[in-house]
Design an enzyme around this catalytic site. Structure first.
Site: not given
Ligand code: 13P
Length: 249
Positions: A11, A13, A97, A99, A165, A171, A210
């Site tokens: 992903n 983002k 997601h 976010e 997640e 992150g 992560s």
């Molecule tokens: P990270 O791997 O950067 O922690 O992000 C995970 C994520 O949100 C994947 O959708």
């Protein structure tokens, strides 16, 4: 009962312009040698899907999207429909997601409507769930996740994956322990089997948050972990492919 296919999805983002297409070409090259039960996907921003599909060539690397509007067309300024994503070459769409749930106020019914639109169009939906740190500290992780599954999963499991997640692991460089992941993934698996029967046993359940080359082997070998949804480490072919190789071992 069928065992789930493995799926490693990146992903990106809100990262990536044309300069990043070389990474996708490198991922696609390496993906040609992978075992057939492992699907590898990359989800760049919507602006790159079309070109990413071209960069990926004819090999098995799948290009996906990070979000979609649930409606097929209309006055939804700034949004894209599943037909548009499919037309651009996407085969998979991440929905729900954390976010988007947090930043865009997406609710479980919103996520379910998106997932239904995705599978109805013949694409795969990756439905994301996960608790915040406060919810985990309060001992509510499993009940929060059960509520998200109940509210956001589509009516049938054809072309479905679920991604666990934990919000506090995204992150941050922090990850749950293998035991914590195993507990949540076992609960998700039971829910999927109760909901969909054999199709629930065969639905891939991904871990995300992560995931890095340095921890991928451990995370990907936890019981009921059928792959990963990778954020930051999916931006470069070298790191992403190291994670993909960890799934093969
Ligand atoms: P990270 O791997 O950067 O922690 O992000 C995970 C994520 O949100 C994947 O959708």
């Amino acid at each position: 009962m069928d065992t789930p296919r493995k799926l490693i999805a990146g992903n990106w983002k809100m990262n990536g312009t044309a300069a990043a297409l070389a990474e996708i070409a490198a991922m696609a090259d390496a993906a040609r040698d992978l075992p057939p039960n492992l699907t590898v996907a990359v989800c760049p921003p919507a602006t790159l899907i079309d070109r990413a599909r071209v960069a990926a060539g004819e090999g098995p690397l799948i290009v996906g999207a990070q979000d979609v509007h649930a409606e097929p067309a209309g006055a939804f300024t700034g949004s894209v429909s599943v037909e548009m994503l499919a037309d651009a070459g996407a085969k998979l769409v991440i929905v729900g997601h954390s976010e988007r749930r947090a930043d865009c106020g997406e609710t479980n019914p919103d996520v379910r409507a998106k997932a239904e639109a995705v599978v109805a169009a013949g694409l795969t939906a990756v439905v994301c769930v996960g608790e915040t740190e406060a919810e985990r500290d309060a001992g509510d992780a499993l009940s929060v996740i059960a509520g998200q599954l109940d509210g956001s999963l589509p009516a049938n499991a054809t072309r479905l994956a679920v991604a666990y997640e934990p919000v506090w692991a995204i992150g941050t460089g922090r990850t749950p322990t293998a035991l914590q992941i195993a507990e949540v993934h076992a609960a998700i698996r039971s829910d999927l089997i109760a909901r969909y029967g054999d199709a629930g046993a065969a639905t891939p359940v991904l871990y995300g948050g992560s995931v890095k080359p340095s921890n991928a082997t451990e995370l990907l070998h936890v019981d009921n972990v059928d792959g990963a949804l990778v954020g930051g480490a999916s931006l470069t072919a070298a790191d992403f492919l190291a994670i993909v190789r960890a799934a093969v071992r």
